[in-house]
Design a protein around this motif. Sequence first.
Motif, PDB file in Angstrom:
ATOM      1  N   UNK A 245     -17.722  19.553 -16.133  1.00 30.77           N
ATOM      2  CA  UNK A 245     -17.432  20.977 -16.119  1.00 30.77           C
ATOM      3  C   UNK A 245     -15.955  21.225 -15.823  1.00 30.77           C
TER       4      UNK A 245
ATOM      5  N   UNK B  74     -13.978  20.386 -18.704  1.00 29.62           N
ATOM      6  CA  UNK B  74     -14.204  21.260 -19.837  1.00 29.62           C
ATOM      7  C   UNK B  74     -13.371  22.550 -19.756  1.00 29.62           C
TER       8      UNK B  74
ATOM      9  N   UNK C 180     -11.122  23.887 -22.651  1.00 30.67           N
ATOM     10  CA  UNK C 180     -11.361  25.209 -23.192  1.00 30.67           C
ATOM     11  C   UNK C 180     -10.035  25.903 -23.509  1.00 30.67           C
TER      12      UNK C 180
ATOM     13  N   UNK D  79     -13.314  16.639 -25.917  1.00 32.12           N
ATOM     14  CA  UNK D  79     -14.420  17.507 -25.519  1.00 32.12           C
ATOM     15  C   UNK D  79     -15.771  16.863 -25.899  1.00 32.12           C
TER      16      UNK D  79
ATOM     17  N   UNK E  34     -21.698  14.118 -20.222  1.00 31.40           N
ATOM     18  CA  UNK E  34     -22.579  15.080 -19.572  1.00 31.40           C
ATOM     19  C   UNK E  34     -24.033  14.855 -19.995  1.00 31.40           C
TER      20      UNK E  34
ATOM     21  N   UNK F  94     -27.139  13.687 -17.710  1.00 29.50           N
ATOM     22  CA  UNK F  94     -28.359  14.490 -17.633  1.00 29.50           C
ATOM     23  C   UNK F  94     -29.586  13.641 -17.940  1.00 29.50           C
TER      24      UNK F  94
ATOM     25  N   UNK G 129     -35.974  21.486 -26.021  1.00 28.39           N
ATOM     26  CA  UNK G 129     -36.250  22.864 -26.420  1.00 28.39           C
ATOM     27  C   UNK G 129     -36.892  22.806 -27.792  1.00 28.39           C
TER      28      UNK G 129
ATOM     29  N   UNK H 156     -19.408  31.692 -13.560  1.00 28.97           N
ATOM     30  CA  UNK H 156     -18.877  31.209 -12.281  1.00 28.97           C
ATOM     31  C   UNK H 156     -17.706  32.097 -11.877  1.00 28.97           C
TER      32      UNK H 156
ATOM     33  N   UNK I 100     -19.995  28.083 -18.855  1.00 30.57           N
ATOM     34  CA  UNK I 100     -19.254  26.836 -18.981  1.00 30.57           C
ATOM     35  C   UNK I 100     -20.223  25.659 -18.955  1.00 30.57           C
ATOM     36  N   UNK I 101     -21.325  25.887 -18.329  1.00 31.22           N
ATOM     37  CA  UNK I 101     -22.314  24.810 -18.250  1.00 31.22           C
ATOM     38  C   UNK I 101     -23.079  24.742 -19.551  1.00 31.22           C
ATOM     39  N   UNK I 102     -23.197  23.543 -20.036  1.00 28.79           N
ATOM     40  CA  UNK I 102     -24.027  23.383 -21.223  1.00 28.79           C
ATOM     41  C   UNK I 102     -25.494  23.304 -20.820  1.00 28.79           C
ATOM     42  N   UNK I 103     -25.692  23.228 -19.518  1.00 26.67           N
ATOM     43  CA  UNK I 103     -27.055  23.112 -19.016  1.00 26.67           C
ATOM     44  C   UNK I 103     -27.893  24.305 -19.485  1.00 26.67           C
ATOM     45  N   UNK I 104     -29.044  23.989 -20.030  1.00 25.96           N
ATOM     46  CA  UNK I 104     -29.912  25.038 -20.568  1.00 25.96           C
ATOM     47  C   UNK I 104     -30.362  26.000 -19.469  1.00 25.96           C
TER      48      UNK I 104
ATOM     49  N   UNK J 284     -19.101  27.702 -23.287  1.00 22.49           N
ATOM     50  CA  UNK J 284     -17.686  27.347 -23.261  1.00 22.49           C
ATOM     51  C   UNK J 284     -17.525  25.886 -23.588  1.00 22.49           C
ATOM     52  N   UNK J 285     -16.505  25.391 -24.215  1.00 19.09           N
ATOM     53  CA  UNK J 285     -15.362  26.173 -24.717  1.00 19.09           C
ATOM     54  C   UNK J 285     -15.800  27.073 -25.883  1.00 19.09           C
ATOM     55  N   UNK J 286     -15.229  28.232 -25.831  1.00 16.69           N
ATOM     56  CA  UNK J 286     -15.690  29.251 -26.762  1.00 16.69           C
ATOM     57  C   UNK J 286     -15.312  28.897 -28.202  1.00 16.69           C
TER      58      UNK J 286
END
Lengths: 834, 124
Positions: A311, A314, A318, A354, A361, A365, A374, B54, B83-87, B104-106
């Motif tokens: 994070x 990132x 960004x 990235x 990441x 996870x 999902x 955040x 920013x978190x890719x966490x679902x 993010x990143x946007x």
Amino acid sequence: MSRGLPLHWRLTLLITLVSSLTLGVAIGGYYWIEVQKIHTAVANNAGKVATQAARLVTENLERGERLPDDYFRLAFVDNENIQAAVVYEPKNRNRMAGGWIRAGSGASIGSLSSTYNLRLSTDWISGFLNQFSPETVYIQKPLRTGDGRLLGTLVLTAAASDEELSNLIEPSAVGMLVLLSMLGSLAASRFLQRGISGPIVKLAKVAHKVARDSDYTTRAEISDGGETGVLIDAFNSMLTTIQQRDAELVVAKNNAEQARERLADSHAKLEEINRTLEAKVTERTIEMHKAMTAAREANHAKSSFLAKMSHELRTPMNAIIGYAEMLIEDASDRDDKAAIQDLRKILSAARHLLGLINVVLDLSKIEAGKMDLYLESFDVWTFVHDVVPTAQPLIDRNKNQLKVDCAENFGQMRADATKLRQILLNLLSNASKFTDEGVVHLRVERDGSGPREMVVMSIQDSGIGMNGEQLGRLFQVFSQADKSTSAKYGGTGLGLAISRQFARLMGGDITVVSKPGEGSTFIVRIPIEVAPVRAGEDAPPTAKSVPAPAPVPAAGSAPSPSPASPPANRRGRVLVIDREPMQQALQEMLTADGYLVSCVTSVPDALTRGKEVRPHAVLFDLLAGGAAGAQWFAELKASPVFAGVPLVLLAPNSESHRGFAVGTNDIVTSPADGPALLATLSRFVAPRTENPILVVEDDNPTREMIVRMVEREGWPVRTAEHGEAALAQLATFTPSLVLLDLLMPGLDGFAVLRMMRETPAWREIPVVVVTSLDLNPETRQLLDQQAQKVLKKGSYSREELLREVRNSVSEFMRRRASSPPFSAAGAPDSSPKP
Amino acid sequence: MPKILLVEDNEMNRDMLARRLEKRGYTVVIAVDGQSGVNLARSEKPDLILMDMSLPIIDGWEASRQLKADAAVATIPIIALTAHAMAEDREKALAAGCNEYETKPVDLASLLGKIEVLLRPPAQ
């Protein structure tokens, strides 16, 4: 001799007898010898006399003289041994020339031959001793002249005199002797006994004592040698042997006892060791658990660190990407091609970085077990042809061709589309990366041969291929075929590892077939219907239900299953709509509280299951629907299956979901707080009770409507049409609740309520007043004090009524459980109601 | 032109996004924390809110909750910038009342698409 006599008596008898016999034989022998002596003396005497007499008679006869008659009498009368003396003529042996016979001798003088038969007369003693007395001695002397002429024969009969014989033995002396000898033998036997029977008797006593007391230390005294001594010796040695054996026996017994004790001791020790072992095992288990927990925490910390780092990385990325894009836009506006080229390189590098960060990441996870799926249903052909354009630039880079084989009517599959897309892009990119001016062939097929139907996507290239050793390392994190490969082709090798993890997460896998120089074929197999799983778990069926009575632990304990339990349906049926991981916790918690729980993962499933289960309440986690949450909620509310079924919503924060409050019975903040959720549910699903609900209502349609409503909830119902009937019913059973109308003919609701509150047995029965009356504040206050709730007819909803019913029944049951005898309950519940 | 409230604490991201949005003709109002974001939303009544999650003082989720709970501003669409890719974060954002999210990143193209959809008048 009797055998029963004691030994010493036997000995005494024996000795006496033997000595008497000996004495008798001695006396007899002595007598006989004496008689023989007398006989011999008589014979000698008679011989001498006969010789003298024969000379004289011969002289006389030679002279021719006649013997005087008195001659023999005179010659032999003084010699008492001579009984008779006869001279026979030579020619006639039967004619006596003369003779003399002693008077009284009993001897008779006949012919010469009969003379030998002469017997001496005897008296009684002589008669007794006759057998011992010597024969009468006959001495025959031929009478011859000097020239040898026989003149006659002189026969002389001699015998011992009676006096001689009778003097020989004195009877009294003999008797005395016998008596003395017997006494002597008695005395001797007594003496002898001391030597022979004494020790034996003593031995017998000792033996008896030994036998009686089992005292083997006793010894018989050795009083003499000989056989008795030997016997006693033998006995003593036997005793010694016995004593020795006894001692050995005692020792053996002691040994056995000690052995037994040692055994018991060992046993105790063994048990102790066992206990220690158990304790140790427990200890180790705890330690292991601690270690595992620590390891898990460490791993978690690592994953969390990686996630956080990703994070943190990132955020600047960004900015870099964003500014680079902006600058490219500006440069395009200025048509500054050189700047655009450089900026594109920055952008590309930033995007690559990235990508790496994203992969890290993802890996973290997956490792943390946090990677979720999902699942969505999508058309495979469309999906594949959406991916192709994205992959096309990668394919084109090495001047490759992409060939796609996928049936347009392939149909749908259910999987995590994002992850599958990532897999496919990665494999296509790889294939193209290691192939120059070749063909990359993507084939999509079905495989129904296994237990689950699979979608098989194979990506074949005509590239450099791999050898076995390279294949072995292929799916390892940060592994490429070799360093030179990585230098030439770029990339990190993370992509394949991630792809395989994703495929496995979906219940599939990625395999590879390759030969150096002949290209590689990567084969992705994914179930056509991917089961929702938690990372690292095997795929369970899509919807789970628990029809069997589920275990219910004791109240207040953790919701862990416990074998001893009341029936699970004592509360009612609940349908849970939630994601798989949440389901389990909810199911455990609700089952533990006595609900019969059915679980589904989606609202469409819920609609199907709802028809079978006919739940008393539905628990819907808004997050289960993901983005479709709101739509699912609408479907749920619109469905006739759940019309009138209380719906409890699990939502992250109740405030943000006010929109859902319409048509929802309650919202519980998720993650669900156990007691709060159970409390909420219990308001809608009352515990099953055997105590009926008493509906007191005079209006038939209203009564029937209420009865139907209550019955539909599964409670038993009784009815009363007026106050009197209600009191009569109350006398026969205890209802869990009274639904009471106020205006009734006869005894009205006010009176019934008052009487119930005044009667101790009915005081605790909850009452909900259902009235059409407009109540003034005083009346209202009174009713509030006496009843649990007052509902106004026409203004309450069905839900409202049922909620009151549930609350009241729950309260009733709770109170009942805490104080079983109703009459013993305390003051009436007069606390004001809200 | 539509007015967009950008709630973002990171200066570079804020500056970059604001400039790119302005370049496309949007009026951009800036807030640097959750609380001022909520305040600005109430006073400025923007057409759309881009909300980082955040944030200092109050975070984006809480700010979204407050906004959706306020009838005066509840209708303003919110796009969560996670920013978190966490679902979970995505879902948390949706659960907090956000109408959309952008990771993010946007990806500016994607974000602009979402903005357009949300700003489209409901009649259409």
